[in-house]
Design an enzyme around this catalytic site. Structure first.
Site, mmCIF file in Angstrom:
data_model
loop_
_atom_site.group_PDB
_atom_site.id
_atom_site.type_symbol
_atom_site.label_atom_id
_atom_site.label_comp_id
_atom_site.label_asym_id
_atom_site.label_seq_id
_atom_site.Cartn_x
_atom_site.Cartn_y
_atom_site.Cartn_z
ATOM 1 N N GLU A 1 2.253 -6.621 -4.360
ATOM 2 C CA GLU A 1 2.192 -5.157 -4.415
ATOM 3 C C GLU A 1 3.167 -4.608 -5.453
ATOM 4 O O GLU A 1 2.843 -3.721 -6.233
ATOM 5 C CB GLU A 1 2.531 -4.583 -3.023
ATOM 6 C CG GLU A 1 2.806 -3.089 -2.983
ATOM 7 C CD GLU A 1 1.555 -2.235 -3.086
ATOM 8 O OE1 GLU A 1 1.677 -1.003 -3.225
ATOM 9 O OE2 GLU A 1 0.449 -2.805 -3.037
ATOM 10 N N ASN A 2 4.384 -5.186 -5.478
ATOM 11 C CA ASN A 2 5.435 -4.670 -6.342
ATOM 12 C C ASN A 2 5.086 -4.818 -7.816
ATOM 13 O O ASN A 2 5.330 -3.911 -8.621
ATOM 14 C CB ASN A 2 6.749 -5.396 -6.040
ATOM 15 C CG ASN A 2 7.934 -4.763 -6.749
ATOM 16 O OD1 ASN A 2 8.110 -3.553 -6.684
ATOM 17 N ND2 ASN A 2 8.722 -5.562 -7.433
ATOM 18 N N GLY B 1 0.784 -1.224 0.000
ATOM 19 C CA GLY B 1 0.000 0.000 0.000
ATOM 20 C C GLY B 1 0.815 1.272 0.000
ATOM 21 O O GLY B 1 0.291 2.354 0.267
ATOM 22 N N GLU B 2 2.118 1.172 -0.319
ATOM 23 C CA GLU B 2 2.969 2.362 -0.279
ATOM 24 C C GLU B 2 2.481 3.443 -1.241
ATOM 25 O O GLU B 2 2.447 4.620 -0.891
ATOM 26 C CB GLU B 2 4.413 1.983 -0.619
ATOM 27 C CG GLU B 2 5.376 3.167 -0.570
ATOM 28 C CD GLU B 2 6.797 2.783 -0.926
ATOM 29 O OE1 GLU B 2 7.683 3.649 -0.809
ATOM 30 O OE2 GLU B 2 7.012 1.633 -1.336
ATOM 31 N N ARG B 3 2.068 3.035 -2.446
ATOM 32 C CA ARG B 3 1.616 4.027 -3.430
ATOM 33 C C ARG B 3 0.346 4.727 -2.964
ATOM 34 O O ARG B 3 0.187 5.944 -3.111
ATOM 35 C CB ARG B 3 1.380 3.355 -4.779
ATOM 36 C CG ARG B 3 2.656 2.865 -5.459
ATOM 37 C CD ARG B 3 2.328 2.165 -6.755
ATOM 38 N NE ARG B 3 1.484 1.020 -6.535
ATOM 39 C CZ ARG B 3 0.660 0.499 -7.436
ATOM 40 N NH1 ARG B 3 0.571 1.041 -8.628
ATOM 41 N NH2 ARG B 3 -0.072 -0.565 -7.167
ATOM 42 N N ARG B 4 -0.573 3.965 -2.382
ATOM 43 C CA ARG B 4 -1.831 4.563 -1.900
ATOM 44 C C ARG B 4 -1.583 5.501 -0.720
ATOM 45 O O ARG B 4 -2.222 6.553 -0.604
ATOM 46 C CB ARG B 4 -2.808 3.456 -1.501
ATOM 47 C CG ARG B 4 -3.317 2.657 -2.688
ATOM 48 C CD ARG B 4 -4.344 1.610 -2.283
ATOM 49 N NE ARG B 4 -3.747 0.524 -1.513
ATOM 50 C CZ ARG B 4 -3.142 -0.519 -2.064
ATOM 51 N NH1 ARG B 4 -3.023 -0.586 -3.376
ATOM 52 N NH2 ARG B 4 -2.635 -1.472 -1.321
ATOM 53 N N ARG C 1 3.024 -2.151 -9.817
ATOM 54 C CA ARG C 1 3.548 -0.834 -10.174
ATOM 55 C C ARG C 1 3.532 -0.643 -11.682
ATOM 56 O O ARG C 1 3.709 -1.578 -12.444
ATOM 57 C CB ARG C 1 4.988 -0.684 -9.659
ATOM 58 C CG ARG C 1 5.085 -0.462 -8.178
ATOM 59 C CD ARG C 1 6.500 -0.624 -7.654
ATOM 60 N NE ARG C 1 7.515 -0.190 -8.589
ATOM 61 C CZ ARG C 1 8.735 -0.711 -8.620
ATOM 62 N NH1 ARG C 1 9.064 -1.694 -7.804
ATOM 63 N NH2 ARG C 1 9.626 -0.268 -9.491
#
Length: 497
Positions: free
Chosen positions: A320-321, A286-289, A324
């Protein structure tokens, strides 16, 4: 080919790129092929691995031109094979060959035991014996008037330790090397401030604190945990410096020789954090969110707090990765393959989890069957996914490579490649290639043009080709692999004017 002129180029102009590009390419390809062979275990890459080992062992020196001269040890500007020098990359080469030997010795010995015997001989002669023999390398920290220790100390020491533990059969020599390495690391730790900050800047943390971590992890594994100082406060702070210097996005506090924007190694940071038992929460997915919410000024977002073991965390992180947008096709393919191999998923199960069609997943995974050179070209955007999909259907590896080279040289479109592959059944591509070679057989480049070609290659630090018919008219082709390299070449041209 690593010519002697590479050393003279550095001495006369400071140009490092022509020599180092080929030097590092050899090692990168050997690393990729070794990993590929370990994963596939079918012997498909052993021939190229053997060639890679041999050509590296045949090098006069593993030390790059910029590091060749050492006061008190070897003050020549070109390699003296009677006085091997240990620099960053000689040590790294020893660690690489020792690892290849450890992983593939059984299979390599089936070809010839002389190959692994050569590895042992070269690693011992060039690095291990020199390490035990000399105490006056400045990076060891034993000279009173030497420079302040920096990333060279843990970087070299980590690779030397790996080589000793995997190659050296004499237990007394191993013990002596470990004691010497520990003494050097103690000297290196004395240079750190109490807060664990890296004086060379965040950009050097990977070669400094990260390399120190590798040293400590090797020592811990080799002694079955008897040497383990990860709970030491300074060791913890050296690891925490990475996030203490972090600002936002890819930005870090930049000072000394460090850039503001960095690409970190998340696996190294994670391993370090786990070893020192850092109490900070880890963002698994969830890093992008999260970044988007911060930019939008949203103070709270829905989140799940859960306990996850290493296996579950890795699976979630990979999923998740690969979502991208800026991943290249090979990175996506590797992510898919890891999920299949490490988490016992089928392509159908993976399709359901990711919301991707099974055929799309299969197409990406098939890319991993391509030769390493083509995979690297796809990573570097020399060809497109469309080109690669056409090439992967060809059974003959040499034919794949021939067409790949023509795609780059002739800027072939995907449609043109599809037509070439379609006509392969009638052998038309091979016939055309043979005909073209026959036409060009009489067009030998005159020596004057060949000398100019070599001079331009040295001047620009990149491959330059002179094409001429009968020495009258023709073309000069200057190759570049990136926008920055293009700008560098243009700058050199303008200076000449």
């Amino acid at each position: 080919f690593l010519p002697l002129s590479g050393y003279f180029n550095y001495i006369e102009s400071g140009n490092r790129s022509r020599f180092e590009n080929e030097y590092f390419k050899r090692r990168a390809v050997l690393s990729v092929l070794t990993i590929a062979e370990c994963l596939e275990n079918k012997g498909r890459f052993l021939k190229d691995i053997s060639n890679g080992i041999w050509v590296i062992c045949e090098e006069s020196s593993w030390c790059i031109p910029a590091h060749q001269s050492y006061p008190g040890l070897n003050e020549t500007t070109i390699p003296d094979i009677s006085k091997p020098v240990i620099d960053l990359f000689a040590a790294e080469t020893a660690g690489l060959l020792a690892s290849v030997n450890y992983l593939l010795k059984t299979e390599l010995d089936k070809k010839s035991p002389l190959l692994t015997e050569r590895i042992s001989f070269e690693v011992k002669n060039r690095v291990l014996d020199q390490y035990l023999k000399h105490d006056n390398y400045w990076w060891m920290g034993f000279t009173e008037d030497g420079p302040v220790l920096n990333n060279w100390t843990p970087w070299i020491t980590s690779n030397v330790l790996i080589a000793f533990l995997l190659i050296e059969k004499d237990s007394k020599h191993r013990q002596k090397a470990v004691k010497k390495a520990i003494k050097s690391l103690d000297k290196f730790l004395e240079t750190f401030p109490e807060d664990g900050g890296c004086d060379e800047g965040p950009g050097y943390w990977g070669g400094s604190g990260g390399a120190l971590f590798n040293c400590l992890e090797v020592l811990s594994m080799a002694t079955e945990g008897r040497i383990d100082i990860f709970q030491n406060q300074l060791i913890k702070d050296i690891g925490r410096y990475r996030y203490r210097a972090y600002i936002s996005g890819k930005y870090f506090v930049n000072f000394a020789d460090g850039d503001a924007r960095l690409q970190i190694d998340p696996y190294l940071v994670y391993r370090y954090g786990k070893k020192i038992e850092d109490e900070k929460f880890q963002l698994i997915t969830g890093e992008r969110r999260l970044k988007a919410s911060k930019l939008a000024g949203i103070d709270e977002i829905p989140a799940y707090v859960r306990t996850a073991d290493d296996h579950a965390m890795l699976e979630m992180a990979i999923v998740e990765n690969i979502q991208r947008e800026n991943l290249n096709p090979i990175e996506i393919a590797i992510g898919y393959q890891r999920l299949l191999d490490e988490h016992n998923l089928t392509q159908e199960m993976l399709s359901d989890r990711l919301g991707k069609s099974r055929s799309s997943i299969a197409n990406f995974i098939r890319l991993l069957k391509l030769p390493a050179e083509i995979q690297i070209g796809l990573r570097q955007e020399k060809i497109t996914m469309g080109h690669a999909k056409s090439l992967v259907g060809i059974e003959n590896v040499q034919t794949q490579l021939d067409i790949y080279h023509d795609i780059i040289a002739q800027n072939l479109s995907v449609r043109q490649v599809e037509e070439i592959v379609q006509n392969l059944e009638n052998n038309t591509y091979k016939d055309k290639d043979t005909e073209e070679k026959s036409k060009n057989s009489n067009n030998v480049l005159p020596k004057y043009f060949e000398d100019i070609q070599n001079e331009l290659t040295d001047t620009f630090g990149t491959k330059v080709q002179v094409k001429s018919k009968n020495g009258e008219k023709g073309r000069i082709i200057v190759n570049f692999s990136s926008a920055s390299e293009f700008e560098r070449i243009i700058s050199l041209v303008n200076k000449k004017q």
